[in-house]
Design an enzyme around this catalytic site. Structure first.
Site, PDB file in Angstrom:
ATOM      1  N   CYS A   6       0.649  -1.232   0.203  1.00 26.48           N
ATOM      2  CA  CYS A   6      -0.164   0.267  -0.208  1.00 26.48           C
ATOM      3  C   CYS A   6       0.956   1.264   0.149  1.00 26.48           C
ATOM      4  O   CYS A   6       1.972   1.130   0.709  1.00 26.48           O
ATOM      5  CB  CYS A   6      -1.080  -0.246   1.483  1.00 26.48           C
ATOM      6  SG  CYS A   6      -1.488  -1.409   1.394  1.00 26.48           S
TER       7      CYS A   6
ATOM      8  N   ARG B 294       5.170   0.067  -6.510  1.00 20.73           N
ATOM      9  CA  ARG B 294       5.357  -1.084  -4.640  1.00 20.73           C
ATOM     10  C   ARG B 294       3.688  -1.870  -5.068  1.00 20.73           C
ATOM     11  O   ARG B 294       4.092  -2.939  -4.387  1.00 20.73           O
ATOM     12  CB  ARG B 294       5.045  -0.017  -3.842  1.00 20.73           C
ATOM     13  CG  ARG B 294       5.796   1.153  -2.669  1.00 20.73           C
ATOM     14  CD  ARG B 294       5.229   2.240  -2.385  1.00 20.73           C
ATOM     15  NE  ARG B 294       4.763   1.682  -0.860  1.00 20.73           N
ATOM     16  CZ  ARG B 294       5.939   2.029   0.029  1.00 20.73           C
ATOM     17  NH1 ARG B 294       6.679   3.042  -0.012  1.00 20.73           N
ATOM     18  NH2 ARG B 294       5.560   1.739   0.923  1.00 20.73           N
TER      19      ARG B 294
ATOM     20  N   TRP C 271      -2.817  -2.671  -1.279  1.00 23.09           N
ATOM     21  CA  TRP C 271      -2.671  -3.699  -1.515  1.00 23.09           C
ATOM     22  C   TRP C 271      -3.225  -4.971  -0.750  1.00 23.09           C
ATOM     23  O   TRP C 271      -2.651  -4.892   0.600  1.00 23.09           O
ATOM     24  CB  TRP C 271      -0.961  -4.244  -1.689  1.00 23.09           C
ATOM     25  CG  TRP C 271      -0.314  -5.602  -2.120  1.00 23.09           C
ATOM     26  CD1 TRP C 271      -0.258  -5.371  -3.387  1.00 23.09           C
ATOM     27  CD2 TRP C 271      -0.239  -6.735  -0.958  1.00 23.09           C
ATOM     28  NE1 TRP C 271       0.456  -7.239  -3.051  1.00 23.09           N
ATOM     29  CE2 TRP C 271       0.176  -7.637  -2.156  1.00 23.09           C
ATOM     30  CE3 TRP C 271      -0.792  -6.335   0.119  1.00 23.09           C
ATOM     31  CZ2 TRP C 271       0.388  -8.728  -1.899  1.00 23.09           C
ATOM     32  CZ3 TRP C 271       0.092  -8.012   0.470  1.00 23.09           C
ATOM     33  CH2 TRP C 271       0.450  -9.330  -0.074  1.00 23.09           C
TER      34      TRP C 271
ATOM     35  N   ASN D 124      -2.237   1.772   6.204  1.00 23.89           N
ATOM     36  CA  ASN D 124      -1.139   0.648   5.794  1.00 23.89           C
ATOM     37  C   ASN D 124      -0.608   0.613   7.466  1.00 23.89           C
ATOM     38  O   ASN D 124      -0.559   0.586   7.818  1.00 23.89           O
ATOM     39  CB  ASN D 124       0.315   1.170   4.824  1.00 23.89           C
ATOM     40  CG  ASN D 124       0.276   2.077   3.441  1.00 23.89           C
ATOM     41  OD1 ASN D 124      -1.083   1.630   3.409  1.00 23.89           O
ATOM     42  ND2 ASN D 124       1.761   2.731   3.153  1.00 23.89           N
ATOM     43  N   GLY D 125      -0.308  -1.471   6.526  1.00 30.17           N
ATOM     44  CA  GLY D 125      -0.557  -1.791   7.931  1.00 30.17           C
ATOM     45  C   GLY D 125      -1.207  -3.199   8.049  1.00 30.17           C
ATOM     46  O   GLY D 125      -2.610  -3.168   6.892  1.00 30.17           O
TER      47      GLY D 125
ATOM     48  N   GLU E 163      19.384 -16.971  -7.502  1.00 29.42           N
ATOM     49  CA  GLU E 163      18.993 -15.561  -8.034  1.00 29.42           C
ATOM     50  C   GLU E 163      17.638 -15.179  -9.730  1.00 29.42           C
ATOM     51  O   GLU E 163      17.218 -14.613 -10.249  1.00 29.42           O
ATOM     52  CB  GLU E 163      19.858 -14.503  -8.297  1.00 29.42           C
ATOM     53  CG  GLU E 163      19.566 -13.062  -8.178  1.00 29.42           C
ATOM     54  CD  GLU E 163      17.773 -12.347  -7.081  1.00 29.42           C
ATOM     55  OE1 GLU E 163      17.698 -12.650  -6.611  1.00 29.42           O
ATOM     56  OE2 GLU E 163      17.842 -10.818  -7.832  1.00 29.42           O
TER      57      GLU E 163
ATOM     58  N   LYS F 275      13.561 -14.295 -10.517  1.00 26.66           N
ATOM     59  CA  LYS F 275      13.825 -13.285 -11.520  1.00 26.66           C
ATOM     60  C   LYS F 275      13.106 -13.707 -12.717  1.00 26.66           C
ATOM     61  O   LYS F 275      11.835 -13.021 -13.061  1.00 26.66           O
ATOM     62  CB  LYS F 275      15.372 -12.605 -12.074  1.00 26.66           C
ATOM     63  CG  LYS F 275      16.309 -11.962 -11.398  1.00 26.66           C
ATOM     64  CD  LYS F 275      15.682 -10.290 -10.817  1.00 26.66           C
ATOM     65  CE  LYS F 275      14.782 -10.134  -9.713  1.00 26.66           C
ATOM     66  NZ  LYS F 275      15.597 -10.483  -8.232  1.00 26.66           N
TER      67      LYS F 275
ATOM     68  N   GLU G  43       9.334 -14.529 -10.640  1.00 26.46           N
ATOM     69  CA  GLU G  43       8.680 -13.213 -10.732  1.00 26.46           C
ATOM     70  C   GLU G  43       7.832 -12.155 -11.423  1.00 26.46           C
ATOM     71  O   GLU G  43       7.090 -11.823 -11.662  1.00 26.46           O
ATOM     72  CB  GLU G  43       9.716 -11.883 -10.021  1.00 26.46           C
ATOM     73  CG  GLU G  43      10.181 -12.002  -8.716  1.00 26.46           C
ATOM     74  CD  GLU G  43      11.441 -11.042  -8.219  1.00 26.46           C
ATOM     75  OE1 GLU G  43      10.758 -10.660  -7.118  1.00 26.46           O
ATOM     76  OE2 GLU G  43      12.010 -10.902  -8.379  1.00 26.46           O
TER      77      GLU G  43
ATOM     78  N   HIS H  34      19.937 -36.047  -8.005  1.00 23.50           N
ATOM     79  CA  HIS H  34      20.277 -36.574  -6.514  1.00 23.50           C
ATOM     80  C   HIS H  34      18.231 -35.928  -6.840  1.00 23.50           C
ATOM     81  O   HIS H  34      17.212 -35.908  -5.919  1.00 23.50           O
ATOM     82  CB  HIS H  34      19.770 -35.672  -5.649  1.00 23.50           C
ATOM     83  CG  HIS H  34      21.627 -35.597  -5.341  1.00 23.50           C
ATOM     84  ND1 HIS H  34      22.225 -37.297  -4.745  1.00 23.50           N
ATOM     85  CD2 HIS H  34      22.927 -34.983  -5.453  1.00 23.50           C
ATOM     86  CE1 HIS H  34      23.627 -37.413  -5.018  1.00 23.50           C
ATOM     87  NE2 HIS H  34      23.766 -35.481  -5.141  1.00 23.50           N
TER      88      HIS H  34
ATOM     89  N   LYS I 139       6.153  -3.862  -3.863  1.00 22.84           N
ATOM     90  CA  LYS I 139       8.198  -3.636  -3.856  1.00 22.84           C
ATOM     91  C   LYS I 139       8.736  -3.740  -2.628  1.00 22.84           C
ATOM     92  O   LYS I 139       9.660  -4.606  -2.071  1.00 22.84           O
ATOM     93  CB  LYS I 139       8.335  -1.971  -4.081  1.00 22.84           C
ATOM     94  CG  LYS I 139       9.836  -1.408  -3.927  1.00 22.84           C
ATOM     95  CD  LYS I 139      11.026  -2.425  -5.454  1.00 22.84           C
ATOM     96  CE  LYS I 139      12.280  -2.125  -5.527  1.00 22.84           C
ATOM     97  NZ  LYS I 139      12.471  -2.724  -5.636  1.00 22.84           N
TER      98      LYS I 139
HETATM   99  O1  M6R Z   1      13.914  -4.713   0.590  1.00 21.67           O
HETATM  100  P1  M6R Z   1      13.897  -5.779   0.431  1.00 21.67           P
HETATM  101  O2  M6R Z   1      15.122  -5.923   0.522  1.00 21.67           O
HETATM  102  O3  M6R Z   1      13.661  -5.904   1.706  1.00 21.67           O
HETATM  103  O4  M6R Z   1      12.898  -6.971   0.005  1.00 21.67           O
HETATM  104  C1  M6R Z   1      13.376  -8.409   0.019  1.00 21.67           C
HETATM  105  C2  M6R Z   1      12.177  -8.768  -0.817  1.00 21.67           C
HETATM  106  O5  M6R Z   1      10.771  -8.846  -0.720  1.00 21.67           O
HETATM  107  C3  M6R Z   1      12.411  -9.054  -2.219  1.00 21.67           C
HETATM  108  O6  M6R Z   1      13.835  -9.461  -2.491  1.00 21.67           O
HETATM  109  C4  M6R Z   1      11.836  -9.302  -2.970  1.00 21.67           C
HETATM  110  O7  M6R Z   1      12.073 -10.966  -3.321  1.00 21.67           O
HETATM  111  C5  M6R Z   1      12.027  -8.912  -4.667  1.00 21.67           C
HETATM  112  N1  M6R Z   1      10.810  -8.946  -5.120  1.00 21.67           N
HETATM  113  C6  M6R Z   1      13.430  -9.403  -5.408  1.00 21.67           C
HETATM  114  O8  M6R Z   1      12.735  -9.179  -6.639  1.00 21.67           O
END
Ligand code: M6R
Length: 608
Positions: free
Chosen positions: A2, A27, A74, A100-101, A481, A485, A488, A504, A603
């Site tokens: 949010c 975000r 959100w 937010n929260g 990683e 990517k 996501e 394995h 985000k």
């Molecule tokens: O802001 P942060 O680095 O704490 O965020 C952690 C994860 O939420 C963040 O890295 C998330 O996995 C991203 N979407 C990765 O691209």
């Protein structure tokens, strides 16, 4: 997650609020709304859709009020629809609130308020705050907010307006980021500096429990104990240009291409060739603790957690200190043992991730020392840790983290070097590391120039719905990683594995339709990874390899390959990540995905 924007000034609030919401779109959100104080009433517009739709709605309404609050939601409590979108009102539509929260005791509060005759219109936890304020109101919203919020358990960053006090807007914070911007004859509230950077770079960070009252001219803040607080105004060095796309189609592509510069900024002023070490001023206060640390715990989430895994290899190799890497979400709930000689590092791009913040609190609760590695200056983690290092990657707007990851890894390399030099790492080895670190930005620049080659590989992969990523040693976390990517932003199912683990289990997945992306640059276990590639080849898997320039052996085994410059192994994660970021990006574009705002993602994840 949010977003909140609030404005009070002498201009029409709507364009400022809409602009702010648009800058918070990155975000992640599923509905949007705003409330304006207009001729003694509160006017509301909301939509399940995008900020653009909200803008069209308010243009029709032609509100001209000069104070208001706005929100992108959100969904947590209650499905994403117009009814649940913020702002929420009390029974008489006197008060509007955006939040937010999560209000953890909202069920009990709702029952208490309903028993007193309050009528609820949404399924959200947020609405209880509007009714609580209505119930407690004593003629001063500034005072009432503190009274009402004392009854609330959970987290909040919130903005409130009331038609009974039309020349003011209010803010409060506990566990959810919220800042105040000081303008000229105008003041602002925002959950993120990006929302208001266009209007001011003078920022006040609210602390947990603080409540603020804003007029056009003044900002008053009271602590949880109802005492007036003199707040420091901080200047933000980020510019508007830094949060704009600058001709790139997406923020993610811009941020990938910024890495030559962002890595240079991460290194700036921190390397000392003479002494073969790194100087990280933010950690100076804790140097004595770092010198005698017996164990280091690195904790983070998502991409930041992957940087921690690389940090483990780096610190153990260069400094010889045992390292443990923990998901922050697990660490906080599993009674972790934190010894006197342990140091806990929390790593977070945003500095607002609730799980990581929870790990920080858990460490402090146990009397441990917690050091931060953050990107966002003034973020909650950056302010609540004992000390820390900024990665200086600049604002990262794309939901998929790219430049923050490589800068995190670079900071971890410098920490490993510094720790190593405080222990047994010889001067000559230290100097070699410094020399290698200085070359990183140019090497990254070289890889980025070959962006078109990756695009061609992406065209071939875009039709597949699965992918495996394999790597060994330093490049195992790179495989994780790369897979994250792709998942996501393109919604392709992808898994990362240590290459030797494939036999394995995952090898059962290999057939003519399974692309396997292998990070196979030359290092001490190069021959081993070649055997792993041969195993895939024997089962007709599609091999895409990241290889060291000039390597003919793996090239021959591969269906497609991408060459990177030769580097020492401890540098390779940064260099090898770049093609994987580009690959994920181009696959997502080819599949028509919403790259900068992938579905269901936010985000900064400010809820557990
Ligand atoms: O802001 P942060 O680095 O704490 O965020 C952690 C994860 O939420 C963040 O890295 C998330 O996995 C991203 N979407 C990765 O691209």
């Amino acid at each position: 997650m949010c977003g909140i924007v609030g404005y009070i000034g002498n201009k029409s609030a709507v364009p400022i609020l809409i602009d702010g919401l648009k800058r918070l779109e990155y975000r992640g959100y599923d509905s949007a709304g705003l409330a304006i104080l207009e001729n003694g009433s509160i006017m509301i517009e909301k939509t399940k859709g995008k900020v653009q739709e909200l803008q069209e709605l308010v243009e029709e309404s032609s509100f001209s009020g000069t104070a208001g609050i706005a929100h992108t939601r959100w969904a947590t409590h209650g499905e994403p629809n117009r009814k649940n979108a913020h702002p929420h009102l009390d029974c008489n539509s006197d008060i509007a609130i955006v939040h937010n929260g999560i209000i953890e005791n909202y069920v009990a509060l709702k029952k208490y308020l309903e028993d007193k005759g309050h009528v609820f219109k949404s399924d959200t936890d947020t609405e209880v705050i509007a009714h609580l304020i209505e119930d407690d109101y004593n003629g001063s919203l500034f005072e009432t907010l503190a009274i009402s919020l004392a009854k609330v358990e959970g987290t909040y960053g919130l903005a409130v307006i009331s038609k009974k006090e039309p020349d003011k807007i209010f803010a409060a914070r506990k566990g959810s980021p919220l800042i105040i911007g000081k303008g000229k004859k105008a003041n602002y509230i925002a959950s993120d500096v990006a929302a208001i950077l266009r209007y001011t770079n003078e920022i006040i960070y609210l602390e947990d429990g603080e409540v603020a009252e804003l007029t056009c001219e003044d900002i008053s803040v009271k602590s949880e104990d109802n005492i007036h607080v003199r707040k420091k105004i901080q200047q933000i060095s980020w510019s508007l240009a830094m949060i704009e796309k600058d001709g790139f189609e997406h923020f993610m592509l811009k941020e990938i291409h910024e890495q030559k510069t962002s890595l240079l900024n991460t290194l700036r002023g921190r390397l000392n060739y003479e002494e073969g070490t790194a100087r990280l001023d933010g950690l100076i206060k804790y140097i004595e603790y770092l010198k005698k640390a017996q164990r280091i715990i690195l904790t983070a989430c998502g991409t930041s957690w992957h940087s921690a895994l690389i940090g483990e290899y780096l610190i153990e190799e260069l400094a010889g200190i045992p390292v443990e890497v923990e998901y922050a979400s697990e660490f906080r709930y599993r009674s972790p043992i934190i010894n006197q000689d342990d140091i806990v590092f929390v790593i977070s791009q945003s500095g607002e991730t609730a799980d990581t913040l929870g790990a920080l609190h858990e460490t402090k609760r146990k009397g441990g020392i917690v050091l931060g590695i953050c990107n966002v200056v003034g973020s909650t983690i950056a302010r609540e840790n004992n000390a820390g290092v900024y990665i200086h990657a600049g604002p990262e707007i794309g939901v998929a983290s790219t430049k923050a990851f490589t800068s995190q890894v670079l900071v971890l390399t410098m920490i490993a070097l510094m720790l190593g030099r405080m222990r047994n790492l010889p001067l000559e080895r230290g100097r070699e590391v410094v020399k290698a670190l200085r070359e990183i930005p140019d090497l990254v620049g070289e890889v980025l120039k070959k962006d078109e080659e990756i695009k061609k590989i992406a065209d071939l992969l875009a039709g597949h719905n699965n992918a495996l990523y394999l790597g060994r040693g330093y490049n195992f976390p790179v495989a994780l990683e790369g897979a994250l990517k792709l998942k996501e932003i393109s919604y392709v199912h992808a898994e990362g594995y240590p290459a030797a683990e494939m036999k394995h289990g995952p090898i059962a997945l290999i057939d003519t339709k399974m692309p396997v992306i292998v990070i196979a640059t030359k290092d001490a276990i190069y021959e081993k990874i070649m055997s792993n590639i041969a195993e895939i080849k024997a089962r007709q898997g599609i091999i895409v390899s990241i290889i060291t320039r000039g390597d003919t052996k793996i090239k021959e085994l591969s269906d497609n390959y991408f060459e990177v410059p030769s580097t020492p192994n401890f540098i390779s994660p940064i260099i090898n990540t770049i093609p994987l970021q580009l690959l994920a990006y181009y696959v997502a574009v080819k599949r028509g995905c919403h790259v900068d705002q992938p579905r269901n993602l936010a985000k900064s994840v400010t809820v557990e």
